[in-house]
Design an enzyme around this catalytic site. Sequence first.
Site, PDB file in Angstrom:
ATOM      1  N   GLU A  70       0.843  -1.193   0.000  1.00 43.68           N
ATOM      2  CA  GLU A  70       0.000   0.000   0.000  1.00 43.68           C
ATOM      3  C   GLU A  70       0.879   1.243   0.000  1.00 43.68           C
ATOM      4  OE1 GLU A  70      -4.254  -0.862   2.219  1.00 43.68           O
ATOM      5  OE2 GLU A  70      -2.676   0.143   3.334  1.00 43.68           O
ATOM      6  N   CYS A  71       0.646   2.127  -0.950  1.00 43.07           N
ATOM      7  CA  CYS A  71       1.305   3.435  -0.988  1.00 43.07           C
ATOM      8  C   CYS A  71       2.830   3.267  -0.915  1.00 43.07           C
ATOM      9  CB  CYS A  71       0.753   4.336   0.109  1.00 43.07           C
ATOM     10  SG  CYS A  71       1.030   6.094  -0.203  1.00 43.07           S
ATOM     11  N   GLY A  72       3.448   3.548   0.234  1.00 43.75           N
ATOM     12  CA  GLY A  72       4.889   3.369   0.334  1.00 43.75           C
ATOM     13  C   GLY A  72       5.317   1.952   0.029  1.00 43.75           C
TER      14      GLY A  72
ATOM     15  N   SER B   6      -0.854  -0.680  -4.840  1.00 44.46           N
ATOM     16  CA  SER B   6      -1.357   0.591  -5.361  1.00 44.46           C
ATOM     17  C   SER B   6      -1.137   1.651  -4.297  1.00 44.46           C
ATOM     18  CB  SER B   6      -2.843   0.498  -5.722  1.00 44.46           C
ATOM     19  OG  SER B   6      -3.648   0.525  -4.556  1.00 44.46           O
TER      20      SER B   6
END
Length: 447
Positions: free
Chosen positions: A334-336, A435
Amino acid sequence: MTARALMVAAPRSGGGKTTVTLALLAALKRRGVRVGAAKTGPDYIDPAFHAAITGRPGLNLDSWCMPPPLLATVLQAAQQDVDLVVVESAMGLFDGLVAPEGARGAPADIAARFGIPVVLVLDVSGQGQSVGPIAKGFATWQADVPVAGVVLNRVASPRHARLTSGAVHAAGLPVLGTLLRQPGQPLPERHLGLVQAREHGGLTDWLEKLADKAEQELDLDAILATARPLPDLSHLLHGAGAQAAMLPPPGQRIAVAEDDAFSFLYGHLALFWRQAGAEVVPFSPLADQGPDPSCTACWLPGGYPELHAGQLAQAEHFKTALQHFATTRPVHGECGGYMVLGQGLEDAQGQRHQMAGLLGHATSFARRKLNLGYREATLQMDCLLGPARSRLRGHEFHYASVLEPGADQPLAALTAGDGTDLGLCGGQRGLVTGSFFHVLARVPDLT
């Protein structure tokens, strides 16, 4: 015995909600009050500070992402074995989406749904009697959101305190404390908010000083008296609603990256995964650790990998172990975490660092663009997050941009909280997914 609750809110971000919340938690814990806490809206950083004081999981209550049964389940978890739950508001008290009513993601939604009285924090710097109309406006704006009193923040002098207190009293509201303005910044910040609690070397001493300030400048007895018992939530806790909205454990033993680069795992996810019988097994990529080989899934949360890109690039064991793990078991970022799963990460100075290479994209923190807001994601294929066509709700909050999109299959179709189509997002290659989207809950399909 049912716990009592109050909400600390303000007209806007930056008005002092977090400072007042932490001061209350620290001072009341010092008194022997068993305190719990929650944060409205999507946020990782403030709940980590709550957890550092209370010793309990940092939890979130979000009326747009979470349907009422899941909200009730999270609130029930927040009040277990505590006397008082302090709910910290995000943004301004009434800020959220335009619709739907009662599920806009606004802090007021939570206060109204559960009858939680509001302690309104007003930053009075640069103001005198004008704070009276502001206080009255907030107190009368929505009848089912009870404003119990006001804390005046950043008060310049005794004369300033008298002026502003008199105006609030004229508005028909009690003043629950006057926090004097202090030079300097109480907590350091960076691009996603406060520096994480885990990175704050002087946190214990700072919290002790904050508790001292609360005892001196807040009327703790009056604030405690504003709290109300939480309602009976049993009618919402039983049945399929809450279960259908929870994200199920992605595996029986879940390897979760946890260190200064990876810390943004929502507390309610980990809590409910454990309650469902799963085991969360932490590991540190910054310490060059890989996921435990006995685990059945791996989760790379968000965080600040852009600040540690060079160290992550040199963590050869981490990258090799993650690559081996992904050949037989699912890995999600997720993200990072998504940034680290890609081919490369460009840091703030424009230097590119080699990442795990499990997905085809590359990202940049040098080419910054703020992406912020609620998101609903519809999965395109079966994956660790659920079967194809499942809908998930959460948010995006990042400055990184995609340098190279890669050629992986997209993970999900994304819409904003207001329904705006944002196109496809993320990537999926074999058992690896990722994502920029952070998930809070599933959209229940009870048909």
